[in-house]
Design an enzyme around this catalytic site. Structure first.
Site, PDB file in Angstrom:
ATOM      1  N   GLU A 203       0.862  -1.188   0.000  1.00  0.00           N
ATOM      2  CA  GLU A 203       0.000   0.000   0.000  1.00  0.00           C
ATOM      3  C   GLU A 203       0.895   1.233   0.000  1.00  0.00           C
ATOM      4  O   GLU A 203       1.778   1.378   0.848  1.00  0.00           O
ATOM      5  CB  GLU A 203      -0.896  -0.002   1.236  1.00  0.00           C
ATOM      6  CG  GLU A 203      -1.603   1.313   1.549  1.00  0.00           C
ATOM      7  CD  GLU A 203      -2.440   1.837   0.391  1.00  0.00           C
ATOM      8  OE1 GLU A 203      -2.249   3.012   0.010  1.00  0.00           O
ATOM      9  OE2 GLU A 203      -3.279   1.070  -0.126  1.00  0.00           O
TER      10      GLU A 203
ATOM     11  N   ASN B 152     -10.175   4.523  -0.158  1.00  0.00           N
ATOM     12  CA  ASN B 152     -11.471   5.187  -0.168  1.00  0.00           C
ATOM     13  C   ASN B 152     -12.495   4.468   0.708  1.00  0.00           C
ATOM     14  O   ASN B 152     -13.502   5.056   1.107  1.00  0.00           O
ATOM     15  CB  ASN B 152     -12.019   5.278  -1.600  1.00  0.00           C
ATOM     16  CG  ASN B 152     -11.608   6.563  -2.301  1.00  0.00           C
ATOM     17  OD1 ASN B 152     -11.160   7.512  -1.668  1.00  0.00           O
ATOM     18  ND2 ASN B 152     -11.752   6.595  -3.613  1.00  0.00           N
TER      19      ASN B 152
ATOM     20  N   GLY C 291     -22.261   4.977   3.736  1.00  0.00           N
ATOM     21  CA  GLY C 291     -23.621   4.457   3.672  1.00  0.00           C
ATOM     22  C   GLY C 291     -23.769   3.015   4.108  1.00  0.00           C
ATOM     23  O   GLY C 291     -24.444   2.698   5.086  1.00  0.00           O
TER      24      GLY C 291
ATOM     25  N   HIS D  75     -21.192  12.973  -6.458  1.00  0.00           N
ATOM     26  CA  HIS D  75     -22.107  12.668  -5.354  1.00  0.00           C
ATOM     27  C   HIS D  75     -22.878  13.935  -5.018  1.00  0.00           C
ATOM     28  O   HIS D  75     -22.294  15.018  -4.915  1.00  0.00           O
ATOM     29  CB  HIS D  75     -21.317  12.185  -4.144  1.00  0.00           C
ATOM     30  CG  HIS D  75     -22.157  11.555  -3.071  1.00  0.00           C
ATOM     31  ND1 HIS D  75     -23.021  12.291  -2.288  1.00  0.00           N
ATOM     32  CD2 HIS D  75     -22.271  10.268  -2.665  1.00  0.00           C
ATOM     33  CE1 HIS D  75     -23.625  11.471  -1.438  1.00  0.00           C
ATOM     34  NE2 HIS D  75     -23.187  10.243  -1.649  1.00  0.00           N
TER      35      HIS D  75
ATOM     36  N   THR E  25     -23.181  11.238   4.077  1.00  0.00           N
ATOM     37  CA  THR E  25     -23.662   9.925   3.682  1.00  0.00           C
ATOM     38  C   THR E  25     -25.073   9.954   3.110  1.00  0.00           C
ATOM     39  O   THR E  25     -25.940  10.716   3.566  1.00  0.00           O
ATOM     40  CB  THR E  25     -23.624   8.942   4.860  1.00  0.00           C
ATOM     41  OG1 THR E  25     -24.208   7.701   4.448  1.00  0.00           O
ATOM     42  CG2 THR E  25     -24.406   9.452   6.053  1.00  0.00           C
ATOM     43  N   GLU E  26     -25.279   9.097   2.136  1.00  0.00           N
ATOM     44  CA  GLU E  26     -26.595   8.943   1.536  1.00  0.00           C
ATOM     45  C   GLU E  26     -27.619   8.451   2.559  1.00  0.00           C
ATOM     46  O   GLU E  26     -28.824   8.599   2.373  1.00  0.00           O
ATOM     47  CB  GLU E  26     -26.493   7.961   0.372  1.00  0.00           C
ATOM     48  CG  GLU E  26     -27.673   7.990  -0.572  1.00  0.00           C
ATOM     49  CD  GLU E  26     -27.290   7.461  -1.942  1.00  0.00           C
ATOM     50  OE1 GLU E  26     -27.807   6.406  -2.320  1.00  0.00           O
ATOM     51  OE2 GLU E  26     -26.488   8.110  -2.623  1.00  0.00           O
TER      52      GLU E  26
ATOM     53  N   ARG F  73     -30.306  11.036   3.653  1.00  0.00           N
ATOM     54  CA  ARG F  73     -31.507  11.096   2.812  1.00  0.00           C
ATOM     55  C   ARG F  73     -32.313   9.808   2.924  1.00  0.00           C
ATOM     56  O   ARG F  73     -33.542   9.830   2.980  1.00  0.00           O
ATOM     57  CB  ARG F  73     -31.117  11.348   1.349  1.00  0.00           C
ATOM     58  CG  ARG F  73     -30.711  12.776   1.067  1.00  0.00           C
ATOM     59  CD  ARG F  73     -30.283  12.962  -0.380  1.00  0.00           C
ATOM     60  NE  ARG F  73     -29.009  12.311  -0.654  1.00  0.00           N
ATOM     61  CZ  ARG F  73     -28.768  11.539  -1.703  1.00  0.00           C
ATOM     62  NH1 ARG F  73     -29.737  11.307  -2.590  1.00  0.00           N
ATOM     63  NH2 ARG F  73     -27.583  11.006  -1.888  1.00  0.00           N
TER      64      ARG F  73
ATOM     65  N   HIS G 164     -16.884  11.834  -6.829  1.00  0.00           N
ATOM     66  CA  HIS G 164     -16.965  10.792  -5.817  1.00  0.00           C
ATOM     67  C   HIS G 164     -16.412   9.445  -6.258  1.00  0.00           C
ATOM     68  O   HIS G 164     -15.681   8.804  -5.511  1.00  0.00           O
ATOM     69  CB  HIS G 164     -18.432  10.632  -5.392  1.00  0.00           C
ATOM     70  CG  HIS G 164     -18.621   9.662  -4.265  1.00  0.00           C
ATOM     71  ND1 HIS G 164     -17.913   9.747  -3.085  1.00  0.00           N
ATOM     72  CD2 HIS G 164     -19.441   8.590  -4.137  1.00  0.00           C
ATOM     73  CE1 HIS G 164     -18.298   8.764  -2.271  1.00  0.00           C
ATOM     74  NE2 HIS G 164     -19.206   8.044  -2.895  1.00  0.00           N
ATOM     75  N   HIS G 165     -16.749   8.988  -7.445  1.00  0.00           N
ATOM     76  CA  HIS G 165     -16.389   7.620  -7.838  1.00  0.00           C
ATOM     77  C   HIS G 165     -16.083   7.582  -9.332  1.00  0.00           C
ATOM     78  O   HIS G 165     -16.777   8.225 -10.128  1.00  0.00           O
ATOM     79  CB  HIS G 165     -17.555   6.672  -7.523  1.00  0.00           C
ATOM     80  CG  HIS G 165     -17.214   5.217  -7.629  1.00  0.00           C
ATOM     81  ND1 HIS G 165     -16.818   4.463  -6.550  1.00  0.00           N
ATOM     82  CD2 HIS G 165     -17.204   4.371  -8.683  1.00  0.00           C
ATOM     83  CE1 HIS G 165     -16.596   3.212  -6.938  1.00  0.00           C
ATOM     84  NE2 HIS G 165     -16.818   3.139  -8.230  1.00  0.00           N
TER      85      HIS G 165
ATOM     86  N   GLU H 260     -12.492  -0.428  -7.303  1.00  0.00           N
ATOM     87  CA  GLU H 260     -12.676   0.751  -8.154  1.00  0.00           C
ATOM     88  C   GLU H 260     -11.669   0.829  -9.296  1.00  0.00           C
ATOM     89  O   GLU H 260     -11.867   1.591 -10.242  1.00  0.00           O
ATOM     90  CB  GLU H 260     -12.614   2.021  -7.305  1.00  0.00           C
ATOM     91  CG  GLU H 260     -13.191   3.246  -7.998  1.00  0.00           C
ATOM     92  CD  GLU H 260     -13.301   4.458  -7.093  1.00  0.00           C
ATOM     93  OE1 GLU H 260     -13.533   5.556  -7.626  1.00  0.00           O
ATOM     94  OE2 GLU H 260     -13.145   4.319  -5.861  1.00  0.00           O
TER      95      GLU H 260
ATOM     96  N   ARG I 297     -23.042   4.734 -10.367  1.00  0.00           N
ATOM     97  CA  ARG I 297     -23.019   3.725  -9.307  1.00  0.00           C
ATOM     98  C   ARG I 297     -24.095   4.008  -8.265  1.00  0.00           C
ATOM     99  O   ARG I 297     -24.226   5.140  -7.795  1.00  0.00           O
ATOM    100  CB  ARG I 297     -21.643   3.689  -8.621  1.00  0.00           C
ATOM    101  CG  ARG I 297     -21.593   2.684  -7.467  1.00  0.00           C
ATOM    102  CD  ARG I 297     -20.218   2.624  -6.853  1.00  0.00           C
ATOM    103  NE  ARG I 297     -19.817   3.852  -6.201  1.00  0.00           N
ATOM    104  CZ  ARG I 297     -20.219   4.233  -4.983  1.00  0.00           C
ATOM    105  NH1 ARG I 297     -21.091   3.495  -4.299  1.00  0.00           N
ATOM    106  NH2 ARG I 297     -19.783   5.360  -4.463  1.00  0.00           N
TER     107      ARG I 297
ATOM    108  N   GLY J 259     -24.170   2.107  -2.008  1.00  0.00           N
ATOM    109  CA  GLY J 259     -24.208   0.774  -1.405  1.00  0.00           C
ATOM    110  C   GLY J 259     -23.610  -0.305  -2.275  1.00  0.00           C
ATOM    111  O   GLY J 259     -23.301  -1.393  -1.799  1.00  0.00           O
TER     112      GLY J 259
ATOM    113  N   ALA K 224     -20.676   0.019  -4.001  1.00  0.00           N
ATOM    114  CA  ALA K 224     -19.210   0.007  -3.979  1.00  0.00           C
ATOM    115  C   ALA K 224     -18.691  -0.985  -2.953  1.00  0.00           C
ATOM    116  O   ALA K 224     -17.785  -1.775  -3.236  1.00  0.00           O
ATOM    117  CB  ALA K 224     -18.666   1.402  -3.688  1.00  0.00           C
TER     118      ALA K 224
END
Length: 475
Positions: free
Chosen positions: A61, A69, A75, A270, A282-283, A286, A409-410, A439, A449, A452, A454
């Site tokens: 690493e 990430n 989420g 995002h 975080t999603e 919502r 975001h992604h 990713e 995407r 949830g 990922a």
């Protein structure tokens, strides 16, 4: 050194390797069964799974810590047909998960990879439980037909929860983890088979790790703004939620040895990040009932639409910002929100009018919006935006607001893999000895995407990559 002494040392086998190594290189060269590039969720998962199956593993690493990430994922993990859903009376299936994922990805996804994901996600939840990261609570994420996103009890941020558990397992197994060690090149032999990796360690020493298999889990390129701009110039001024190491190194290395890339222009923004900071909200906020209002105090979207749609709807508002509005009921049920309070990102008021004053919007308009929404919750029908999941009433305070705007975001694009996580070349042939997960790969998420998916991706394909690498080793 004179010739006689040189000959003597050679004859006795005592000549130190360092005497014949070129400047800037190390005498360190070694072999292992599997070398894994990247210590995020996919790499950690692959290391643990491979070790469980008896393989000798080295995990490298480039950053000074594990997590990538994944540690920032808040989420949860999408999975269908789990015991946790059954206990909550939720009717779901891998097929419905597949349909939602394909629809959310604009049908650009590779259907075979999506089926592998959705068929394997429930087992990934079980695997995490066995490895110390139980995701026992089920909520709703954007684009999902039913409650499907699994998270820790109490709504704690799922990513860090998982990373802590997997790191503990790596330590328990005494797996060889090398931090601040950068992969520079994936090595192929004359037959086109991957045989290892050239690396540079934290002391700037370069050496080769020879391996029967290499698993690429280096993450995406969401923090590499030059790379982002090369594919999507219009995102040049966006902030990013990605950690600093998400620079696309793995993708570049794989491409250099002939790996095929796909969906590189598919970059997700995002909808709920902090303006100018790239901090992700975080999603789950919502999903657990918060609503979005603009600077005029009015709702403007179904908050549970897919990320790309909600993002575009926010960007269409004055100032390209919105406010997430929630109350004490949501705060009590979602522990992840406490982080935002600790970061001083939340404005609050005892009444809607007081909250409106704090964020500088029209008090009467916000009060009318909340009263109208309460009516939708009471009737079970959102006649304005057709939000199906109406779980939170705003009849009681305190009331809270977080200003948000879309951020990078992604990255959905990356190296092409098959359902065995084997990397394919530009002729769609398997590059023997090379696997990939997470990713760094493309094709799983298509054009967008779902929240949830990922975590489902990295655990499911991380395990598959390890399993296939071990099978190859045994053969």
């Amino acid at each position: 050194m004179n010739r006689k002494k040189w000959a003597f040392l050679l004859g006795k086998g005592l000549l130190l390797a360092s005497l014949v190594v070129l400047p800037g290189c190390s005498d360190k060269g070694e072999s292992t069964d599997i070398v894994i590039i990247g210590g995020g969720g996919a790499g950690m998962t692959a290391a643990i799974e491979a070790h469980d199956q008896g393989a000798k593993v080295i995990l490298i690493e480039k950053m000074p810590m594990l997590g990538g990430n994944t540690v920032r994922a808040e989420g949860g993990l999408n999975a269908a047909g789990t015991p946790y859903q059954a206990a909550a009376g939720i009717v779901d299936s891998p097929e419905l998960h597949y349909e939602d994922t394909m629809k959310g990805g604009k049908n650009l996804n590779n259907p075979d990879l999506v089926r592998t994901l959705t068929n394997g996600a429930a087992a990934s939840v079980e695997w995490l439980k066995e490895n110390g990261a139980e995701l026992s609570e089920v909520g709703r994420a954007g684009g999902a037909s039913v409650n499907r996103i699994h998270r820790p009890a109490g709504g704690e941020a799922a990513g860090n929860f998982i990373v802590v558990a997997l790191k503990k397992k790596l330590e328990e197994y005494n797996i060889d983890v090398r931090l601040q060690t950068t992969a520079n090149e994936i090595i192929k032999n004359k037959d086109g088979v991957v045989t290892g990796v050239k690396v540079t360690d934290k002391e700037n020493k370069q050496y080769t790790i020879n391996a029967d298999s290499v698993i690429l889990a280096a993450g995406g390129f969401g923090a590499n703004m030059e790379m982002i701009k090369s594919y999507q110039p219009q995102l040049a001024d966006f902030s990013t939620t990605n950690h600093p190491g998400a620079t696309g190194d793995g993708t570049t290395m794989a491409e250099k040895i002939g790996a095929k890339l796909v969906d590189m222009k598919e970059i997700q923004i995002h909808p709920t990040t902090i303006p100018g900071q790239g901090v992700l909200i975080t999603e789950g906020v919502r999903g657990d009932g918060a609503i979005l209002v603009n600077t005029e105090g009015k709702r403007f979207t179904n908050e549970l639409l897919t990320r790309d749609v909600v993002s575009q709807n926010i960007l269409a508002q004055p100032g390209k910002v919105a406010y997430l509005i929630f109350n004490d009921e949501l705060r009590a049920n979602l522990k992840a929100t406490e982080v935002y309070f600790g970061m001083d990102l939340v404005k609050e008021g005892s009444t809607p009018a007081e909250l409106a004053q704090q964020i500088g919007i029209d008090a009467a308009a916000l009060a009318d919006t909340l009263e109208r929404y309460n009516g939708f919750v009471s009737s079970g029908t959102d006649t304005d935006f057709e939000r199906a999941d109406l779980v939170l009433s705003f009849e009681k305070g305190k009331y809270y607001a977080i200003q948000v705007t879309p951020g990078i975001h992604h990255t959905m694009g990356g190296v092409v893999i098959n359902t065995q996580a084997q990397v394919l070349d530009t002729n769609d042939q398997i590059i023997k000895g090379l696997y990939a997960a997470g990713e760094v790969t493309g094709g799983v998420h298509g054009g967008n995407r779902l929240g949830g998916n990922a975590l489902a991706d990295i655990i499911t394909f991380g395990r598959i990559a390890a399993d296939e690498a071990v099978k190859s080793l045994k053969q």
